[in-house]
Scaffold this active site. Sequence first.
Site, short mmCIF file in Angstrom:
data_model
loop_
_atom_site.label_atom_id
_atom_site.label_comp_id
_atom_site.label_asym_id
_atom_site.label_seq_id
_atom_site.Cartn_x
_atom_site.Cartn_y
_atom_site.Cartn_z
N ILE A 168 3.09 -5.71 5.65
CA ILE A 168 2.59 -5.77 4.28
C ILE A 168 2.01 -4.41 3.92
O ILE A 168 1.21 -3.85 4.68
CB ILE A 168 1.52 -6.87 4.13
CG1 ILE A 168 2.17 -8.25 4.36
CG2 ILE A 168 0.87 -6.82 2.74
CD1 ILE A 168 1.18 -9.40 4.33
N GLY A 187 1.40 3.13 14.08
CA GLY A 187 1.16 1.71 14.31
C GLY A 187 2.06 0.75 13.56
O GLY A 187 2.18 -0.40 13.95
N GLU A 289 -9.48 -1.29 -2.03
CA GLU A 289 -9.07 -1.55 -0.66
C GLU A 289 -10.13 -2.39 0.07
O GLU A 289 -11.22 -2.62 -0.45
CB GLU A 289 -8.83 -0.23 0.09
CG GLU A 289 -7.57 0.49 -0.36
CD GLU A 289 -6.30 -0.14 0.19
OE1 GLU A 289 -6.39 -1.22 0.82
OE2 GLU A 289 -5.21 0.44 0.00
#
Length: 491
Positions: A168, A187, A289
């Site tokens: 996502i 990652g 965020e």
Amino acid sequence: MSKQKYDLRKVIEELKQIPGQYHETDKAIDPEAELSGVYRYIGAGGTVKRPTQEGPAMMFNNVKGFGKSRVLIGMLASRKRVGMILHHDYKTLGNMLNEAVMNPVVPIKVDKNAAPAQEVVHLATDADFDIRKLLAAPTNTAYDAGPYITMGLVRGSSPDQSMHDVTIHRMVLEDKDTIGMYIMPGGRHIGHFLEQYEAINRPMPITINIGMDPAIPLAATFEPPTTPLGYDELSIAGALREEPIELVDGIVVKETGLARSEWIIEAEILPNTKMQEDINTNSGYAMPEFPGYNGKANPAVNVVKIKAVTHRKDNPIVMTTIGPSEEHVSMAGIPTEASILNLVDKAIPGKVKNVYNAPAGGGKLMTIMQIHKDDINDEGIQRQAALLAFSAFKELKTVILVDEDVDIFDMNDVMWTINTRFQADKDIMVLEGLRNHPLDPSELPEYDPARIRTRGMSSKLVLDGTFPYDMKDKFVRAPFKEVSNWKDYLK
């Protein structure tokens, strides 16, 4: 008679049977800042600026400018609701996901006639195609770089098709057929695949899947070392549902999409090509965020070119989220809990009873660990557990250690132990000069020039609220009588 397969619509029907967990409205709503602004008060939670609260998932049936397309927000914005969705005790969801990782159920492919996500087809070559008019992607605030896909599951594969991944990302609609996608360095396996495509200068085919069984985005947010390169996280979702996730070949691109999702965007990530994230607004901001602050716009996000969009014919649902909401805590935090439990149980089995990545850390920055000590020789094992968690999850910043009699899901109980089983001069561990998440604004070099050499470095903190084993008789909580029929007195 076969049972109904899991998808978003089945989960909604189940939630409708549980009071207070789902609400829908026909009142007209503007997707630009208003939709998120309304839900902020109703059920966002997390690190969203107060006032906010835990509330129902909410369906907006009348989104201005988008006809019959609906927007669903907050599906995972309550840990208790996540438990209801997965038919499991919300306090042990980490254990459940850990079991699912170890017992994967691989996805299967179905024909197009068994894929409701492809009932309606729009090609990007159509004269009137414009993703901004087709997909009701909201903005979280008036300062956002544009409409964002916040709950879109990106599926991609290695060039030789030997490995697959789902992740996502934040994705902003830049123009009629272009998406700006932020792929965080390191990652993310999608990023690894993209590097392989860029090395041969070929566009990378992907699908962006929107509106799915919430078990799927939960599974998709696992990270290494729990899910190494080549591990398809859709297998975790399959294990959670005890049925394989169904995939379907793309109409245009050579990649599979989720057959039972509401929408599938078929697209390509252009090789070695970047663009300014806020090119349409120049606001300097992307979107809010998870730490609770407005994210800065990235000057160079990946360019995604849309080739086709397919969706269900019956009022397709756009699933969205508020960046810092409790929904992020669920998606990022619960898989991390599972990963920590998996790791520490291999190294120090039986000593960590449960783990909670609390909303105060956005699901990533803070972990509360419930420790079991058998005897005096276990003294210090609790700090070893904290170090194990830090070693595996670089975004983790704070670990709070508590005893078995503390409810890790009750922050008052956690803070009680810090006030009555903790001395600051001996129970604080500070680890300097480690990596952390670059969205934490306290990790800028100007905040601490002596220790923070570059953005994303941090000191890590352990608060050891466990009592010394040889003094356990001094820390026995008041022994109230256990009464099993106490609810009878509320009737």
